[in-house]
Design a protein around this motif. Structure first.
Motif, PDB file in Angstrom:
ATOM      1  N   LEU A 168      -9.578   5.520   1.457  1.00  0.00           N
ATOM      2  CA  LEU A 168      -9.189   4.675   0.326  1.00  0.00           C
ATOM      3  C   LEU A 168      -9.352   5.465  -0.965  1.00  0.00           C
ATOM      4  O   LEU A 168     -10.414   6.035  -1.216  1.00  0.00           O
ATOM      5  N   CYS A 203       0.839  -1.211   0.000  1.00  0.00           N
ATOM      6  CA  CYS A 203       0.000   0.000   0.000  1.00  0.00           C
ATOM      7  C   CYS A 203       0.870   1.256   0.000  1.00  0.00           C
ATOM      8  O   CYS A 203       2.038   1.223   0.409  1.00  0.00           O
ATOM      9  N   SER A 229       2.659  -2.243   4.258  1.00  0.00           N
ATOM     10  CA  SER A 229       1.927  -3.449   3.866  1.00  0.00           C
ATOM     11  C   SER A 229       1.124  -3.943   5.059  1.00  0.00           C
ATOM     12  O   SER A 229       1.427  -3.629   6.210  1.00  0.00           O
ATOM     13  N   HIS A 258      -2.955  -4.140  -4.848  1.00  0.00           N
ATOM     14  CA  HIS A 258      -2.348  -2.892  -4.378  1.00  0.00           C
ATOM     15  C   HIS A 258      -3.451  -1.926  -3.969  1.00  0.00           C
ATOM     16  O   HIS A 258      -4.532  -1.912  -4.570  1.00  0.00           O
ATOM     17  N   ILE A 259      -3.170  -1.121  -2.940  1.00  0.00           N
ATOM     18  CA  ILE A 259      -4.141  -0.123  -2.494  1.00  0.00           C
ATOM     19  C   ILE A 259      -3.443   1.225  -2.319  1.00  0.00           C
ATOM     20  O   ILE A 259      -2.356   1.300  -1.722  1.00  0.00           O
ATOM     21  N   ASP A 260      -4.070   2.283  -2.819  1.00  0.00           N
ATOM     22  CA  ASP A 260      -3.610   3.648  -2.601  1.00  0.00           C
ATOM     23  C   ASP A 260      -4.547   4.318  -1.598  1.00  0.00           C
ATOM     24  O   ASP A 260      -5.774   4.228  -1.731  1.00  0.00           O
ATOM     25  N   HIS A 318       4.975   4.141   2.295  1.00  0.00           N
ATOM     26  CA  HIS A 318       4.768   2.786   1.797  1.00  0.00           C
ATOM     27  C   HIS A 318       4.648   1.825   2.982  1.00  0.00           C
ATOM     28  O   HIS A 318       5.484   1.842   3.891  1.00  0.00           O
ATOM     29  N   ILE A 349      -7.846   1.028  -5.713  1.00  0.00           N
ATOM     30  CA  ILE A 349      -7.531  -0.361  -5.388  1.00  0.00           C
ATOM     31  C   ILE A 349      -7.408  -1.158  -6.679  1.00  0.00           C
ATOM     32  O   ILE A 349      -8.179  -0.957  -7.625  1.00  0.00           O
TER      33      ILE A 349
END
Length: 211
Positions: A74, A30, A42, A88-90, A40, A77
């Motif tokens: 969020l 993430c 996870s 992956h997620i931003d 960054h 994604i």
């Protein structure tokens, strides 16, 4: 708005090899944007279950192992095209004094007269884009459809609120009731109601029983 806490670990390496290793270990890489520098991290894939697989919206508190706490939402994604696993997620960092924009679900309440008379309810916009400071973001926007008759539309202007701004043009339709083959003429229906009320009013009162 409700908040979900995600416990994660800051990532030291962000290359393809380390990213693949994270996914093989059941973790999701993430990134948090919006602050001074991207962060960054996870977290286990299961940690995102209540955030991703729900129609509701939430803010997120990201708790990292070094004690860092980040408030975020969020933003984007990515899913695997075959397995639908999260790749992956931003996230986007939020601050108490800065407005943000989110898509908020609309919840319908009431029983439309138009639908009772055979009309078809069409839910045009199930989510609305709303702008507000984080504390004023609602969990949902309530739309009362009780007064909607056949042919009526409910516009975003009826859902305005001082706590937030709806980022849609005033003529945006949220929900409408369309006619159908089984629809009843509401004018006739009203006349029937009036006739029943008149008949009740004209009916003589019962004579008192003789002693």
């Amino acid at each position: 708005m409700k908040s979900i806490t995600i416990n994660g670990s800051q990532r030291e390496s962000v290359g393809k090899v380390s990213t693949k290793a994270l996914r093989n270990a059941g973790k999701v890489p993430c990134v948090v944007y919006g602050g001074e520098t991207p962060i960054h991290f996870s977290a286990p894939e299961l940690a995102f279950k209540n955030l991703v697989y729900t129609p509701d919206v939430h803010t997120v508190v990201i708790e990292l192992e070094d004690g860092t706490s980040i408030n975020a939402i969020l933003q984007d994604i990515q899913f695997h095209p075959v397995t639908d696993r999260i790749l992956h997620i931003d996230f986007y960092q939020i601050f108490d004094d800065k407005e943000i924009t989110m898509n908020i679900p609309v919840r319908l309440v009431g029983n439309s007269r138009g639908v009772r008379n055979g009309g078809v309810l069409r839910f045009v916009n199930r989510k609305l884009r709303v702008k507000a400071v984080p504390a004023n973001l609602p969990d949902y926007i309530e739309a009362d459809i009780t007064e909607l008759r056949i042919g009526n539309k409910l516009y975003v202007t009826t859902l305005t609120n001082d706590a937030y701004t709806i980022m849609h043009p005033d003529n945006t339709v949220v929900v409408q009731v369309r006619t159908s083959r089984n629809a009843v003429d509401e004018a006739d229906d009203e006349e029937d109601d009036d006739a029943e009320e008149g008949a009740e009013a004209a009916a003589p009162a019962e004579a008192p029983a003789e002693e």
